[in-house]
Design an enzyme around this catalytic site. Structure first.
Site, PDB file in Angstrom:
ATOM      1  CD  GLU A  94      13.294 133.508  91.669  1.00  0.00           C
ATOM      2  OE1 GLU A  94      13.240 132.727  92.611  1.00  0.00           O
ATOM      3  OE2 GLU A  94      13.568 133.155  90.510  1.00  0.00           O
ATOM      4  CG  HIS A 147      14.049 130.888  86.935  1.00  0.00           C
ATOM      5  ND1 HIS A 147      15.424 130.836  86.911  1.00  0.00           N
ATOM      6  CD2 HIS A 147      13.688 130.676  88.229  1.00  0.00           C
ATOM      7  CE1 HIS A 147      15.863 130.604  88.152  1.00  0.00           C
ATOM      8  NE2 HIS A 147      14.825 130.505  88.959  1.00  0.00           N
TER       9      HIS A 147
HETATM   10  P1  PGA Z   1      17.273 128.752  95.334  1.00  0.00           P
HETATM   11  O1  PGA Z   1      16.605 128.963  93.884  1.00  0.00           O
HETATM   12  O2  PGA Z   1      16.157 128.760  96.337  1.00  0.00           O
HETATM   13  O3  PGA Z   1      17.972 127.430  95.234  1.00  0.00           O
HETATM   14  O4  PGA Z   1      18.222 129.895  95.526  1.00  0.00           O
HETATM   15  C1  PGA Z   1      15.570 129.879  93.727  1.00  0.00           C
HETATM   16  C2  PGA Z   1      15.187 129.992  92.277  1.00  0.00           C
HETATM   17  O5  PGA Z   1      16.040 129.904  91.388  1.00  0.00           O
HETATM   18  O6  PGA Z   1      13.999 130.155  91.946  1.00  0.00           O
END
Ligand code: PGA
Length: 253
Positions: A168, A98
């Site tokens: 992401e 992540h």
């Molecule tokens: P968020 O986080 O939905 O609060 O933007 C997503 C993530 O960090 O996986």
């Protein structure tokens, strides 16, 4: 044509909630509402300390995931938790790489070690990739390709069905708005091509998720128009009602 796979929705609780009672009621709240959910699998990723408490949560559509783990089986690694220990708590997915962990120093090489450990331990790796900014030359595309291919290095191809790629974009995480479904569609085509060039038809087993400011307003369109197999959700996974609403929307696609 790729086989029809179930959609996948992952709730990344991060360092929340702060109490055992809240953690339990969040998980139970989601579980209760999962009865009529048929085409979607859901993964809850609480902080490590709550995993043992939630080991009665998993069903054949609701799973437990961890937010990280150490690549080694055991040893002198203060403050770390191994994949082997996690598997005893019915953890079947692990988020790896992540951006919040990469920011703390997790390199592509470490991500790769973890991915190899997870899949050989029989769990599924949710590999997070994403650029911090977009440039006009499109260099971010090469960056994403490199993140994916280095994460998959030496992962046995027959285990690629244990791999999920979560795209992401860092600029969309914890932000006000998600990326547009249209831009996501371009990215999902690109990521599918990278995977296909790497693994041929075996790449059809790898699900691609989107994460970054998903909410109940944009969820449906991100999946439908963005052409992804599911979502990785942070903030909106912390209230059972909102999270379940998203799950149901996706299940009805
Ligand atoms: P968020 O986080 O939905 O609060 O933007 C997503 C993530 O960090 O996986």
């Amino acid at each position: 044509m790729a086989k029809k796979q179930k959609k996948l929705i992952v709730g990344n609780w991060k360092m929340n909630p702060v109490s055992i009672t809240e953690a339990k009621s969040l998980a139970v709240g989601v579980k209760r509402s999962m009865k009529n959910v048929k085409k979607t699998n859901v993964v809850l990723c609480p902080p490590f300390v709550y995993l043992s408490l939630l080991s009665s949560i998993p069903t054949n559509t609701l799973f437990l995931g961890a937010q990280n783990a150490h690549a080694e089986e055991f040893g002198s690694f203060t403050g770390e938790v191994s994949f082997n220990s996690l598997s005893q708590f019915k953890v079947s997915f692990v988020i790896i790489g992540h951006s919040e962990r990469r920011k703390m120093g997790e390199t592509d090489e470490i991500v790769n070690q973890k991915v190899r450990s997870v899949v050989t331990d029989g769990m599924a790796a949710i590999i997070c990739v994403g650029e911090s900014t977009r440039d006009h030359n499109g260099d971010y595309l090469g960056f994403i390709k490199n993140q994916i291919l280095s994460a998959l290095k030496d992962v046995p191809k027959k285990l690629l069905n244990h791999v999920v790629v979560a795209y992401e974009p860092i600029w969309a995480i914890g932000a006000k708005e998600a990326m547009t479904p249209r831009d996501l569609h371009e990215m999902s085509i690109y990521i599918k091509k990278v995977l296909k060039d790497y693994a041929g038809t075996l790449a059809d087993d790898i699900r691609i998720l989107y994460g970054g400011s998903v909410d109940r307003v944009n969820a449906d369109s991100l999946v439908r128009d963005g052409n992804v197999s599911g979502l990785l959700i942070g903030r909106q996974s912390l209230k059972a009602k909102d999270f379940v609403e998203i799950i149901k929307l996706i299940d009805s696609i």
